[in-house]
Design an enzyme around this catalytic site. Structure first.
Site, short mmCIF file in Angstrom:
data_model
loop_
_atom_site.label_atom_id
_atom_site.label_comp_id
_atom_site.label_asym_id
_atom_site.label_seq_id
_atom_site.Cartn_x
_atom_site.Cartn_y
_atom_site.Cartn_z
N GLU A 96 -10.98 0.71 11.10
CA GLU A 96 -11.63 1.30 9.76
C GLU A 96 -13.03 2.20 10.30
OE1 GLU A 96 -10.59 1.28 6.44
OE2 GLU A 96 -8.67 0.58 7.29
N ASN A 103 0.82 -1.29 -0.14
CA ASN A 103 0.14 -0.52 -0.17
C ASN A 103 0.53 1.66 0.12
OD1 ASN A 103 -1.93 1.93 0.26
ND2 ASN A 103 -2.50 1.15 1.87
N PRO A 104 1.48 1.86 -0.94
CA PRO A 104 2.06 2.58 -1.08
C PRO A 104 0.91 4.41 -0.23
CG PRO A 104 1.27 2.97 -3.04
CD PRO A 104 0.44 1.60 -2.22
N SER A 155 1.30 3.02 10.09
CA SER A 155 1.29 3.43 10.85
C SER A 155 0.60 2.76 12.37
CB SER A 155 0.79 5.04 11.40
OG SER A 155 -1.20 4.83 10.84
N ASP A 181 -2.71 -1.72 9.50
CA ASP A 181 -3.91 -3.02 9.20
C ASP A 181 -4.80 -2.89 8.80
OD1 ASP A 181 -2.47 -4.33 11.60
OD2 ASP A 181 -3.20 -2.84 13.38
N GLY A 182 -5.08 -1.92 7.40
CA GLY A 182 -5.77 -1.81 6.51
C GLY A 182 -6.49 -2.72 5.61
#
Length: 498
Positions: free
Chosen positions: A466, A146-147, A237, A205-206
């Site tokens: 989320e 995930n950039p 993060s 964690d997303g």
């Protein structure tokens, strides 16, 4: 005394530990010894004057002329053959600092006559280094980067710290970047689950949250969730999953833990809200914890520091979340939780007799509350946190009694009149087990619960970090539904009670 047999050796070392024939390889120039937790490589040319004749020149006692490599850090080994030379090559993760390792290869020359015994020794070394999993040591990883996660450094972290470890461990790697929100859901839905051992998310964690829910939407959800290990390495993060399964957020150290990782079944949670059903792998929270997570979205560039800054901003606001909760209790007493901390519960037979997601045992949030659930009114709820992992983030090891596969959720609640400073002190003190002795914190093991906000129109509800609608939701545990990779089966890495 020692005896030689086809170039292999049986001996008792200087420290009195017996060395089996399979663990020792004597060459003209070097001695290579596999010990309980390390490999000793001794250059005979440097130590010949210091030999102990009773041990036939076998080094490996930690002399300055020896090279020691821990079995945990050994990534790969092979017998290299070319036209002009042959060698035993051992690649390991070499420590450059307390938070960084890099691949390093030692090459020991061998004669053509030693090739057969060297092949046997290398196979033995890999068997020991991968704790009996040699045949499946070269893992097949689907890597999702995930950039845009956290401070936006996932790509750089992967290239500089993680990819070199995977390559050195002979892993088969297929890399894909997530390009938009819920892209990982689509990837997981379409994934060829026979082609990979694990999906590795370089993210916060997303992305693992999306992967689990993508697998959950497949018609073969049960098989997919059981077949594919889902893992997370630091790229955001919030790295609660990485901390829980590897015990670190140092990317290269965590990467070593994954290549050495064992398949570990762990519990997942179904959360229903309105007509939606989603899978949660980490936590559900309302109040202070959710505020620290969701209320600091604009500070993701800070990395994990955003949680500290968010806390300082919120200390002066004693916000409460009036609510009603209903709980299906499993273990109510803190002392009983402490006593049962080492217990491992196996899923009952027949639990997996379905193709999609498991049926909901307690219905959804739209159904009547079961009669045997305990009702609680919390007009001053300050913090509601329920999880099934030991870590929420680097600084918050919330549940030292949590086990990956114990079939329970860990629920902690605290009323708002305790005060923000004390509330966070309790959260931070959890990793030492202090929260067991704080009466203001209600800590229980539960099978299911329902959370209903009262007299409040908006606020933060977090599911795995989320944000979801500020509305009633219900959760229940699914024993051993998911799989990840961990250094020790059925154990979270981090501060525990056992």
């Amino acid at each position: 005394m020692s005896s030689e047999h086809q170039g292999l050796v049986t001996s008792t070392s200087h420290d009195g530990v017996a060395i089996s024939p399979e663990d020792a390889l004597l060459l003209d120039t070097h001695s290579l010894i596999i010990r309980e937790d390390r490999v000793t490589i001794a250059d005979k040319r440097k130590s010949s004057k210091k030999r102990d004749a009773s041990c036939c020149g076998i080094a490996g006692t930690g002399k300055p002329s020896d090279e020691l490599v821990t079995l945990h850090n050994i990534l790969w080994a092979r017998v290299y053959i070319s036209e002009d030379k042959s060698a035993v090559q051992i690649t390991s993760a070499k420590e450059l600092s307390s938070r960084l390792v890099k691949p390093s290869t030692i090459s020991i020359p061998i004669d053509d006559g030693d090739l057969e015994k060297a092949d046997r020794w290398v196979e033995r070394l890999l068997e020991k280094a991968y704790e009996g999993m040699y045949l499946s040591a070269a893992k097949r990883f689907k890597v999702l980067i995930n950039p845009h996660g956290g401070p936006g450094t996932a790509e750089k972290i992967y290239k500089t710290e993680i990819e070199p470890i995977f390559a050195a461990a002979s892993c088969h790697i297929d890399v894909e970047h997530t390009e938009y929100s819920e892209h990982a859901i689509k990837i997981a839905q379409e994934l060829d689950i026979e082609a990979y051992d694990a999906v590795v998310c370089i993210s916060g964690d997303g992305v693992p949250h999306e992967v689990f829910n993508g697998l959950a939407r497949r018609p073969d959800a049960r098989k997919a969730l059981n077949k594919i290990a889902v893992c997370q390495l630091p790229g955001g993060s919030g790295n609660g999953m990485c901390w829980s399964f590897t015990g670190t957020d140092a990317p290269s150290l965590a990467a070593v833990a994954l290549v050495k990782g064992k398949r570990t079944p762990f519990d997942l949670v179904s959360v229903t809200q309105g007509d939606k059903r989603i899978l949660s792998f980490l936590s559900q929270s309302v109040g202070l914890t959710a505020e620290l997570d969701l209320g600091t979205e604009n500070m993701r560039w800070m990395g994990n520091t955003r949680f500290t800054v968010g806390f300082l901003q919120r200390v002066i606001t004693e916000r409460i979340y009036p609510s009603e909760i209903h709980v299906k209790l499993a273990i109510e007493s803190k002392e009983e939780i402490r006593r049962n901390a080492s217990t491992v519960r196996l899923p009952p037979d027949g639990e997996h007799e379905y193709e999609g997601l498991p049926p909901l045992q307690y219905g959804t949030v739209n159904d009547p509350v079961p009669d045997d659930w305990v009702a609680e009114s919390h007009p001053k709820m300050g913090n509601f946190y329920c999880g099934n992992m030991i870590c929420m983030s680097k600084d918050i090891h919330f549940f030292p009694a949590a086990k990956p596969n114990d079939g329970h959720m860990d629920l902690a609640t605290m009323d708002g009149d305790v005060g923000r400073l004390k509330a966070v002190g309790v959260m931070l003190g959890a990793e030492t087990g202090k929260h067991f002795d704080i009466p203001e914190l209600n800590y229980r093991k539960v099978l299911a619960y329902r959370f209903t906000p009262k007299n409040q129109k908006d606020g933060y509800i977090s599911i795995d970090g989320e944000k979801v609608a500020f509305a009633p939701f219900q959760a229940e545990i699914h024993h051993g539904l998911g799989v990840s990779l961990s250094l020790r089966p059925n154990v979270y890495e981090g501060p525990t009670l056992v």
